[in-house]
Scaffold this motif. Structure first.
Motif, PDB file in Angstrom:
ATOM      1  N   ARG A 178      26.138  15.345  44.761  1.00  0.00           N
ATOM      2  CA  ARG A 178      27.162  14.408  45.228  1.00  0.00           C
ATOM      3  C   ARG A 178      27.922  14.983  46.413  1.00  0.00           C
ATOM      4  O   ARG A 178      28.208  14.274  47.389  1.00  0.00           O
ATOM      5  CB  ARG A 178      28.125  14.073  44.085  1.00  0.00           C
ATOM      6  N   SER A 179      28.272  16.252  46.335  1.00  0.00           N
ATOM      7  CA  SER A 179      28.997  16.891  47.433  1.00  0.00           C
ATOM      8  C   SER A 179      28.155  16.894  48.707  1.00  0.00           C
ATOM      9  O   SER A 179      28.650  16.624  49.813  1.00  0.00           O
ATOM     10  CB  SER A 179      29.378  18.327  47.054  1.00  0.00           C
ATOM     11  N   LEU A 180      26.855  17.181  48.552  1.00  0.00           N
ATOM     12  CA  LEU A 180      25.962  17.180  49.706  1.00  0.00           C
ATOM     13  C   LEU A 180      25.847  15.784  50.309  1.00  0.00           C
ATOM     14  O   LEU A 180      25.862  15.625  51.540  1.00  0.00           O
ATOM     15  CB  LEU A 180      24.586  17.689  49.286  1.00  0.00           C
ATOM     16  N   ASN A 181      25.776  14.758  49.445  1.00  0.00           N
ATOM     17  CA  ASN A 181      25.700  13.381  49.938  1.00  0.00           C
ATOM     18  C   ASN A 181      26.972  12.984  50.678  1.00  0.00           C
ATOM     19  O   ASN A 181      26.917  12.296  51.704  1.00  0.00           O
ATOM     20  CB  ASN A 181      25.458  12.414  48.772  1.00  0.00           C
ATOM     21  N   VAL A 182      28.111  13.417  50.159  1.00  0.00           N
ATOM     22  CA  VAL A 182      29.392  13.115  50.821  1.00  0.00           C
ATOM     23  C   VAL A 182      29.438  13.758  52.197  1.00  0.00           C
ATOM     24  O   VAL A 182      29.832  13.123  53.190  1.00  0.00           O
ATOM     25  CB  VAL A 182      30.572  13.589  49.947  1.00  0.00           C
ATOM     26  N   VAL A 183      29.027  15.018  52.285  1.00  0.00           N
ATOM     27  CA  VAL A 183      29.024  15.718  53.578  1.00  0.00           C
ATOM     28  C   VAL A 183      28.074  15.044  54.563  1.00  0.00           C
ATOM     29  O   VAL A 183      28.407  14.843  55.742  1.00  0.00           O
ATOM     30  CB  VAL A 183      28.627  17.197  53.382  1.00  0.00           C
ATOM     31  N   GLN A 184      26.892  14.653  54.071  1.00  0.00           N
ATOM     32  CA  GLN A 184      25.922  13.990  54.942  1.00  0.00           C
ATOM     33  C   GLN A 184      26.462  12.660  55.462  1.00  0.00           C
ATOM     34  O   GLN A 184      26.310  12.344  56.649  1.00  0.00           O
ATOM     35  CB  GLN A 184      24.613  13.774  54.174  1.00  0.00           C
ATOM     36  N   ILE A 220      29.612  11.807  55.795  1.00  0.00           N
ATOM     37  CA  ILE A 220      30.705  12.084  56.737  1.00  0.00           C
ATOM     38  C   ILE A 220      30.153  12.441  58.113  1.00  0.00           C
ATOM     39  O   ILE A 220      30.635  11.961  59.142  1.00  0.00           O
ATOM     40  CB  ILE A 220      31.609  13.206  56.197  1.00  0.00           C
ATOM     41  N   LEU A 221      29.114  13.275  58.135  1.00  0.00           N
ATOM     42  CA  LEU A 221      28.486  13.646  59.400  1.00  0.00           C
ATOM     43  C   LEU A 221      27.867  12.429  60.093  1.00  0.00           C
ATOM     44  O   LEU A 221      27.974  12.279  61.323  1.00  0.00           O
ATOM     45  CB  LEU A 221      27.428  14.725  59.166  1.00  0.00           C
ATOM     46  N   LEU A 222      27.227  11.566  59.307  1.00  0.00           N
ATOM     47  CA  LEU A 222      26.638  10.349  59.881  1.00  0.00           C
ATOM     48  C   LEU A 222      27.706   9.439  60.472  1.00  0.00           C
ATOM     49  O   LEU A 222      27.523   8.859  61.549  1.00  0.00           O
ATOM     50  CB  LEU A 222      25.834   9.601  58.811  1.00  0.00           C
ATOM     51  N   ILE A 223      28.837   9.315  59.770  1.00  0.00           N
ATOM     52  CA  ILE A 223      29.935   8.481  60.272  1.00  0.00           C
ATOM     53  C   ILE A 223      30.482   9.045  61.572  1.00  0.00           C
ATOM     54  O   ILE A 223      30.751   8.302  62.531  1.00  0.00           O
ATOM     55  CB  ILE A 223      31.054   8.376  59.201  1.00  0.00           C
ATOM     56  N   ILE A 224      30.620  10.362  61.631  1.00  0.00           N
ATOM     57  CA  ILE A 224      31.131  10.995  62.853  1.00  0.00           C
ATOM     58  C   ILE A 224      30.169  10.782  64.018  1.00  0.00           C
ATOM     59  O   ILE A 224      30.571  10.440  65.135  1.00  0.00           O
ATOM     60  CB  ILE A 224      31.369  12.507  62.612  1.00  0.00           C
TER      61      ILE A 224
END
Length: 273
Positions: free
Chosen positions: A7-13, A15-19
């Motif tokens: 879940r943490s990895l998915n959240v980071v991914q 966030i990076l995609l949104i940026i």
């Protein structure tokens, strides 16, 4: 624990995609809102026009033949795409289908021409086009780009991956080489041809350096040349430039919205190659 890490990895991914999406979309958004700002507001940091105006669009249409130049860009992009696809289909099929002396040499020379920058052959091309009397004509812009090494090499890989047994079976049925290309091979690689055609069309639409050498009159030039008229050493009409640029981006944006899956697939497919 593993679920929490996932879940943490998915959240980071995400966030990076949104940026990254924000970085990609923000310049286009800023261009659009700037086209509705007046001169006093164009350099402000406001994210929305405080006093929206259409003066920039009125000025752009009144000082530049936008419709004619958009038509020129369409004709140039379509002719370039069609000529490059036809020539690459014939050349790629010939390199795969027929065995002849010098085949490897021809393929090597084609690969090497891809490494030659367009600036190195601009002067010879300009002299030839000038001698042919094709200055100020769309054919003079299209003719030097009638063949694309990138397109030939891309379709060569598609032809090479096509089963030889199917070609031989069609040959036994009495089909000619041209018939085999049109009736057997082309229907099975149409996705590759479509993807390649999209890339070639975008390249043709964005062509700038060569048309600016061939055309002097705005009514004979593509839309990209007209955008330059709003920037000079004396006065820079940034609002009108943003308005004209927004208009010039609309056709490609519409094409992308309609064919977004094919465009993404084309970048992935030919990026891997």
């Amino acid at each position: 624990m593993n679920r929490r890490k996932t879940r943490s990895l998915n959240v980071v991914q995400h966030i990076l995609l949104i940026i990254m999406c924000f970085i990609a979309i923000f310049p286009f958004y800023w261009m659009v809102i700037s086209s509705f700002k007046n001169e006093s507001e164009i350099f402000t940091a406001s994210f929305i026009p405080l006093k929206p105006t259409l003066e920039n669009y009125v000025y752009a249409f009144s000082n530049m033949p936008i419709v004619k130049m958009m038509f020129n860009s369409f004709v140039i992009a379509i002719l370039m795409t069609a000529s490059q696809l036809i020539s690459s289909l014939l050349a790629g099929y010939a390199l795969v289908r027929w065995q002849f002396k010098g085949k490897i040499l021809i393929y090597t020379l084609l690969s090497l021409t891809w490494l030659i920058p367009i600036q190195a052959i601009m002067i010879p091309n300009y002299i030839l086009i000038n001698q042919m009397g094709l200055n100020e004509k769309l054919l003079g812009i299209v003719l030097p780009f009638g063949v694309s090494t990138f397109a030939i090499l891309s379709l060569y890989q598609s032809f090479k991956a096509f089963p030889i047994a199917l070609i031989e079976a069609a040959r036994l049925d009495g089909e000619s080489d041209f018939g085999i290309l049109l009736k057997v091979i082309l229907p099975n690689i149409k996705s590759s041809v479509t993807s390649l055609g999209i890339l070639l069309f975008i390249n043709g639409w964005n062509e700038y350096l060569w048309p600016i050498l061939i055309t002097k009159k705005m009514e004979n030039a593509p839309i990209q040349i007209g955008l330059r008229s709003f920037v000079s050493s004396d006065v820079n009409m940034w609002g009108s430039l943003m308005a004209a640029t927004t208009i010039s981006c609309l056709p490609i944006l519409i094409i992308y919205l309609v064919l977004q899956r094919q465009i993404v697939d084309s970048f992935v497919k030919f990026g891997i190659k």
